[in-house]
Design a protein around this motif. Structure first.
Motif, PDB file in Angstrom:
ATOM      1  N   THR A 176       0.930  -1.207   0.302  1.00 51.98           N
ATOM      2  CA  THR A 176      -0.110   0.181  -0.098  1.00 51.98           C
ATOM      3  C   THR A 176       0.758   1.251   0.015  1.00 51.98           C
ATOM      4  N   ARG A 177       0.609   2.290  -0.911  1.00 57.60           N
ATOM      5  CA  ARG A 177       1.399   3.258  -0.906  1.00 57.60           C
ATOM      6  C   ARG A 177       0.742   4.657  -0.436  1.00 57.60           C
ATOM      7  N   GLY A 178       1.747   5.633   0.310  1.00 53.44           N
ATOM      8  CA  GLY A 178       1.393   6.774   0.501  1.00 53.44           C
ATOM      9  C   GLY A 178       2.224   7.831  -0.553  1.00 53.44           C
ATOM     10  N   GLU A 179       1.272   8.692  -1.046  1.00 50.04           N
ATOM     11  CA  GLU A 179       1.992   9.544  -2.206  1.00 50.04           C
ATOM     12  C   GLU A 179       1.546  10.821  -1.908  1.00 50.04           C
ATOM     13  N   LYS A 180       2.373  11.846  -1.891  1.00 54.11           N
ATOM     14  CA  LYS A 180       1.957  13.305  -1.558  1.00 54.11           C
ATOM     15  C   LYS A 180       1.621  13.829  -3.113  1.00 54.11           C
ATOM     16  N   ARG A 181       0.208  14.181  -3.147  1.00 56.56           N
ATOM     17  CA  ARG A 181       0.152  14.821  -4.511  1.00 56.56           C
ATOM     18  C   ARG A 181      -0.632  16.285  -4.327  1.00 56.56           C
ATOM     19  N   GLU A 182      -0.222  17.391  -4.674  1.00 53.80           N
ATOM     20  CA  GLU A 182      -0.698  18.754  -4.374  1.00 53.80           C
ATOM     21  C   GLU A 182      -0.712  18.994  -2.912  1.00 53.80           C
ATOM     22  N   GLY A 183       0.196  18.678  -2.094  1.00 53.73           N
ATOM     23  CA  GLY A 183       0.028  18.843  -0.673  1.00 53.73           C
ATOM     24  C   GLY A 183      -0.583  17.735   0.211  1.00 53.73           C
ATOM     25  N   ILE A 184      -1.326  16.974  -0.554  1.00 56.11           N
ATOM     26  CA  ILE A 184      -2.129  16.113   0.158  1.00 56.11           C
ATOM     27  C   ILE A 184      -1.576  14.633  -0.092  1.00 56.11           C
ATOM     28  N   TRP A 185      -1.415  14.057   1.175  1.00 49.18           N
ATOM     29  CA  TRP A 185      -1.123  12.717   1.203  1.00 49.18           C
ATOM     30  C   TRP A 185      -2.291  11.748   0.870  1.00 49.18           C
ATOM     31  N   ARG A 186      -1.909  10.682  -0.064  1.00 48.26           N
ATOM     32  CA  ARG A 186      -3.093   9.747  -0.541  1.00 48.26           C
ATOM     33  C   ARG A 186      -2.682   8.428  -0.468  1.00 48.26           C
ATOM     34  N   ILE A 187      -3.507   7.605   0.101  1.00 43.10           N
ATOM     35  CA  ILE A 187      -3.366   6.214   0.174  1.00 43.10           C
ATOM     36  C   ILE A 187      -4.081   5.167  -0.765  1.00 43.10           C
ATOM     37  N   THR A 188      -3.090   4.419  -1.221  1.00 44.90           N
ATOM     38  CA  THR A 188      -3.685   3.356  -2.445  1.00 44.90           C
ATOM     39  C   THR A 188      -3.213   2.114  -2.073  1.00 44.90           C
ATOM     40  N   LEU A 226      -2.944   8.663   9.258  1.00 45.63           N
ATOM     41  CA  LEU A 226      -4.122   8.575  10.009  1.00 45.63           C
ATOM     42  C   LEU A 226      -5.261   8.725   8.715  1.00 45.63           C
ATOM     43  N   VAL A 227      -6.075   7.786   8.506  1.00 38.79           N
ATOM     44  CA  VAL A 227      -6.943   7.964   7.439  1.00 38.79           C
ATOM     45  C   VAL A 227      -8.164   7.989   7.903  1.00 38.79           C
ATOM     46  N   PRO A 228      -8.762   9.302   7.811  1.00 34.79           N
ATOM     47  CA  PRO A 228     -10.185   9.505   8.579  1.00 34.79           C
ATOM     48  C   PRO A 228     -11.236   8.743   7.649  1.00 34.79           C
ATOM     49  N   ASP A 229     -12.390   8.248   7.907  1.00 40.00           N
ATOM     50  CA  ASP A 229     -13.328   7.662   6.850  1.00 40.00           C
ATOM     51  C   ASP A 229     -14.029   8.978   6.260  1.00 40.00           C
ATOM     52  N   THR A 230     -14.073  10.028   6.998  1.00 38.10           N
ATOM     53  CA  THR A 230     -15.077  11.152   6.752  1.00 38.10           C
ATOM     54  C   THR A 230     -13.958  12.488   6.329  1.00 38.10           C
ATOM     55  N   ARG A 236     -17.303  11.393   2.118  1.00 35.88           N
ATOM     56  CA  ARG A 236     -16.736   9.908   2.427  1.00 35.88           C
ATOM     57  C   ARG A 236     -15.333   9.881   1.818  1.00 35.88           C
ATOM     58  N   ASN A 237     -14.512   9.604   2.546  1.00 31.23           N
ATOM     59  CA  ASN A 237     -12.947   9.308   1.991  1.00 31.23           C
ATOM     60  C   ASN A 237     -13.135   8.156   1.208  1.00 31.23           C
ATOM     61  N   ALA A 238     -12.071   8.001   0.285  1.00 31.11           N
ATOM     62  CA  ALA A 238     -12.003   7.271  -0.934  1.00 31.11           C
ATOM     63  C   ALA A 238     -11.650   5.741  -0.236  1.00 31.11           C
ATOM     64  N   ILE A 239     -12.524   5.156   0.518  1.00 26.86           N
ATOM     65  CA  ILE A 239     -12.204   3.967   1.195  1.00 26.86           C
ATOM     66  C   ILE A 239     -13.381   3.039   1.065  1.00 26.86           C
ATOM     67  N   GLU A 261      -8.490   3.940  -2.002  1.00 24.92           N
ATOM     68  CA  GLU A 261      -8.433   4.107  -3.391  1.00 24.92           C
ATOM     69  C   GLU A 261      -7.953   5.874  -3.597  1.00 24.92           C
ATOM     70  N   GLY A 262      -6.756   6.143  -3.211  1.00 23.34           N
ATOM     71  CA  GLY A 262      -6.443   7.523  -3.156  1.00 23.34           C
ATOM     72  C   GLY A 262      -6.911   8.373  -1.980  1.00 23.34           C
ATOM     73  N   ALA A 263      -7.291   7.522  -0.770  1.00 25.90           N
ATOM     74  CA  ALA A 263      -8.038   8.025   0.177  1.00 25.90           C
ATOM     75  C   ALA A 263      -7.144   9.010   1.062  1.00 25.90           C
ATOM     76  N   GLU A 264      -7.548  10.422   1.407  1.00 24.73           N
ATOM     77  CA  GLU A 264      -6.773  11.334   2.068  1.00 24.73           C
ATOM     78  C   GLU A 264      -6.181  10.680   3.265  1.00 24.73           C
ATOM     79  N   ALA A 265      -5.135  11.290   3.753  1.00 24.85           N
ATOM     80  CA  ALA A 265      -4.496  11.085   4.778  1.00 24.85           C
ATOM     81  C   ALA A 265      -3.682  11.996   5.586  1.00 24.85           C
ATOM     82  N   ILE A 266      -3.435  11.784   6.845  1.00 22.02           N
ATOM     83  CA  ILE A 266      -2.447  12.606   7.580  1.00 22.02           C
ATOM     84  C   ILE A 266      -1.190  11.810   7.925  1.00 22.02           C
ATOM     85  N   LEU A 267       0.031  12.247   7.513  1.00 11.21           N
ATOM     86  CA  LEU A 267       1.054  11.770   7.867  1.00 11.21           C
ATOM     87  C   LEU A 267       1.230  11.805   9.432  1.00 11.21           C
ATOM     88  N   ILE A 268       1.545  10.772  10.223  1.00 12.63           N
ATOM     89  CA  ILE A 268       1.751  10.994  11.730  1.00 12.63           C
ATOM     90  C   ILE A 268       3.121  10.674  11.901  1.00 12.63           C
TER      91      ILE A 268
END
Lengths: 569, 569
Positions: A176-188, A226-230, A236-239, A261-268
């Motif tokens: 599972t990858r975490g990638e920063k795009r346009e300042g936002i971490w996204r999880i896939t 940390l990946v919130p569901d909302t 709803r986040n992309a989960i 599926e590219g869910a927004e996330a917070i790097l901890i």
């Protein structure tokens, strides 16, 4: 007195007898014996009144995945909110973060009551509490303030997302990858075996998730999110919840396979430090697993002890049948299972108290010794909390006979629920590798030394003529000798170590059990516990020899035998 | 080759290696190796093609009690009729009674394949076959001719009705009454735990039932009856199915609580001899339970061995993951469980063959020795067939990890199904009492002596330099010494015997395992089995010491400790 209240009282008595308790009380004079008893009695009341009633129904009803969302069993949401409202979820979280600021050991003593009430529901409380500690330690101020109080209040709930189809015990293979795009971490990627990956028991869910943020091999490229569901705007986040696993037990706890599926996330915390940071949480989860196992063990032990007084069979055919408690064979069975549960009780509380003492210890060297001892003990508490629950449930079922195999009694549910404890939060095999290869080999047995020194120090303070001290001392000595031999494999025969790791972990547990059973024998005001301790202590040297023998034979021809029996295709 | 076919081939190979096989072949020259292999291969084909497909579905669907009658899971009736049509139910029943007249050992080898396919369905075949033997031995000519061929053909099916709410292990407390009124025996009372007490898989059911016909206390007042579900005029007999038990497993097998309300019955054999007559049937059921456990053990052992070749985890993080079969810890787990299953395989076939040899032995003294040896072995095969199934399932689940805890794999069903084997047909505690108090004490260890003599005779025939013979001889010696000590308790300390009975049974199983594991080591044409035997043999002395130690400590203060821990209310 009910089994729950009796367990609460026993925990208070055991705590007072532990040598570390004085140090904790010096730091927390507010926690006198009456206060501790009052807290635990209240926990027992809650466990019995609010959790136990939903447990059996949840086992039958299970969870449903409908239109992409999970509904928990009936009554779970209300019980969880009551648990939070009464302050039990964040019991040992700092007060300024919405917790109660109580010691870990009190949380543990309460948790084992709640787990006795309803283990599946407590899976959510467990991950939420562990996430509170994780975020308190590693999140930035804003995230911490947003999430930790909300987790404690039950507004929010959290999961841990580690496993993937090709990354179970082998965390380094996470894809599972975490990638920063346009300042936002996204999880896939896909995560599996996620307990309470979705549900309707809290308003917001947060997934503490390991993802790969660089191509550094193994665990070095992993970061924590940390990946919130909302999302903040309410979307709803992309989960996607792909499915719920159909399990043998723990039906009240939805085990989810999830697609991010590219869910927004917070790097901890720091990039690339994900696994190291997550260890905080995993340690809490492992202690929690031991306490879960204990709650279940004590529950079925009480059932067996009650049953044998009521059930009548045997005796002179001309007279009334005897309660089966009269039969030696039945007595042995009940002593076996009850003495294992009682010994585990002391051992789990001892480890939890050790974690508290680490926080109180100002001297770096003494603190390091306590930390090493906790790390030495943790894989055993995790493993044998798990195994004792399953074994005790099976032994209690044997005492109940056919009745125990039916749903008329809760034993069969405990047997099914408890079996997974030795699998999740690190299988027994992984715990054994940690115990031998990390704690003994890599850390030069620092935890072992600390354990032996403190056990001997404790034993030496109390001369006794009952032979129990001698049994303890002999087992500590035997385990020290065995450990020296196992240490010798490090350079000469690491392959034999792979074979020996699990029996060595079992031998270690015998030594830890000896200390704790011996402690029970010294509880002169608690004749029941003293008798159980003595019984257990007398069983241990035979068991130690068995495991030590397996350790010692592990350097033999096992690879040859295996490859003969199971040749490569 | 499939697991079923492989198991069939292994059974044939093990049979050929057993020392008793020559005697059987001399009596049955038609049963050459090819014929045996062909029969077992056909049984494997049936088990895999007809039984395995209904097994998982039956677990989910279970049985229903509707309008007073029980419907079995979908497909069960057809599969049962096919089993009967192909001659498998009455395999070892005499040809003139509708059976195949084959040896018990061939029935047993086939049955363990069928149980691997679908244990719950085979519960009906098991009781019907045992009833065939019972009625063949004790019923009058008319009843025998009416029922035995019908049981073999699948037209009829049978149960055993012993247990009542207050008479489980304690058979002497049976209260169900048989009374003769106007020349007709009528049965009144409740029976519980009746497997397939009702169903729709055969046209007529017969209940082999123990009832009290006099007030002689204990088992002396008990007589044996056959209670048909339908009377000759087509009316339903006065039998009410009160409920089905909701069990942890074996959902395909309806476990009935039944009320007999003056039901018409046929007395079988002599009044007051019911229990003695029923022993024929119970002995078959106990061997069957051991074979059930074996089929389940071999099934999950194969699953674990296959899984570790496919599942990849671990190894250098920069490279491809390794099959987990590469890891020493995993190898040890699989060797442990597979070697136990293989040793049990030899032991179960050995006992079945022993039963055949009894029938062939003309000399009364030699025959008595074989009978004593079978009676000595039976409680161990029953108990450790049961335990090995459950332990192997649990160990296989550990190898599979989380996957094993889900319904994606059949292991969790095996774990649930197998747990009852140590409870029904006489609990482990009852088997242990039989082993110590009847076989050793009352019969002066005749079976033990016969076992030791034949094992030593066999061992002495084969000198070897691999150390295996020495391991066997030492364990036989150790067990003989322990048995002498246990025999000493008879007069001096029978209470200690109650405590020691179960560990003594376990010690006995180590000795029997040693013989059978040693036999495996001698199968030079079967390197897989030889390696498993060697592995198991090397584990046994440590296990023996553990159980012997428990036997020896049983004469201590156990009653005091128990009464301190669990004081009377």
């Amino acid at each position: 007195m009910t089994g729950f209240q009796h367990q609460a009282q026993t925990s208070a008595a055991l705590l007072a007898a532990l040598p570390g308790w004085a140090a904790l009380q010096a730091a927390r004079p507010d926690l006198d014996r009456e206060t501790v008893e009052a807290i635990l009695s209240e926990a027992a009341r809650f466990a019995e009144g609010r959790l136990a009633p939903v447990n059996g129904k949840a086992d039958v009803q299970g969870c449903q995945l409908v239109s992409g969302r999970v509904s928990a069993p009936q009554g779970f949401a209300e019980a969880y909110q009551a648990l939070a409202n009464d302050g039990w979820i964040g019991m040992d979280v700092a007060e300024d973060l919405g917790g109660q600021g109580l010691p870990v050991v009190l949380h543990t003593a309460a948790q084992m009551l709640f787990d006795r009430g309803c283990t599946s529901l407590m899976m959510l409380a467990g991950s939420s509490r562990a996430a509170s500690h994780l975020l308190a330690a590693h999140a930035d101020d804003a995230v911490r303030a947003d999430w930790v109080p909300a987790l404690c209040s039950g507004h929010s709930a959290a999961t841990i997302c580690i496993s993937e189809p090709d990354a179970g015990s082998d965390v380094g293979r996470i894809r599972t990858r975490g990638e920063k795009r346009e300042g936002i971490w996204r999880i896939t990627g896909q995560k599996i075996w996620i307990s309470f990956g979705d549900h309707d028991m809290a308003s917001r869910l947060g997934h503490c998730l390991l993802a790969r943020t660089s191509d550094a091999p193994g665990t070095r490229g992993l970061s924590l999110f940390l990946v919130p569901d909302t999302l903040e705007d309410g979307r709803r986040n992309a989960i996607v919840i792909e499915r719920l696993e159909e399990k043998m037990g723990l039906h009240g706890s939805p085990t989810c396979a999830m697609q991010f599926e590219g869910a927004e996330a917070i790097l901890i915390g720091e990039e690339g430090r994900g696994l190291a940071q997550l260890f905080t949480m995993m340690e809490f989860m492992r202690l929690q697993t031991g306490a879960q196992g204990l709650g279940l063990s004590l529950s079925v032990a009480d059932i067996a002890a009650g049953y044998i007084k009521d059930r009548c069979q045997g005796g002179d055919p001309k007279g009334q049948p005897l309660p089966i408690a009269a039969h030696g064979d039945v007595r042995r069975q009940v002593m076996d299972l009850s003495s294992k549960a009682a010994t585990l009780h002391m051992a789990v509380l001892d480890l939890a108290l050790l974690l508290d003492r680490i926080g109180l210890e100002p001297a770096p060297q003494a603190r390091a010794a306590l930390e090493a001892q906790a790390a030495f003990t943790l894989p055993m508490i995790k493993t044998f909390g798990a195994e004792t629950a399953f074994e005790t449930a099976s032994a209690a079922m044997q005492v109940l006979g056919g009745a125990g195999y039916t749903r008329e009694w809760p034993v069969e549910q405990v047997l099914r629920d408890s079996r997974v404890l030795a699998i999740y939060e690190g299988t027994t095999g992984m715990q054994a590798q940690d115990f031998l290869m990390r704690r003994l080999w890599r850390e030069d047995g620092a935890g072992l030394k600390s354990f032996l020194a403190s056990a001997r120090n404790e034993s030496n303070q109390f001369a006794s003529s009952d032979g129990c001290g001698q049994l303890l001392d002999a087992l500590l000595q035997d385990f020290e000798c065995l450990s020296a031999e196992m240490d010798g494999l490090k350079t000469g025969n690491a392959r034999a170590g792979e074979y020996a790791a699990e029996p060595y972990l079992r031998a270690g547990w015998i030594a830890v059990s000896a200390l704790n059973a011996w402690r029970l024998t010294r509880l002169h005001g608690q004749p029941r516990l003293a008798a159980l301790g003595r019984y257990r202590l007398e069983q241990l040297s035979g068991e130690f020899s068995l495991h030590a023998g397996k350790c010692r034979s592990a350097s033999g021809n096992l690879d040859d035998l295996f490859e003969t029996a199971f040749p490569p295709a």
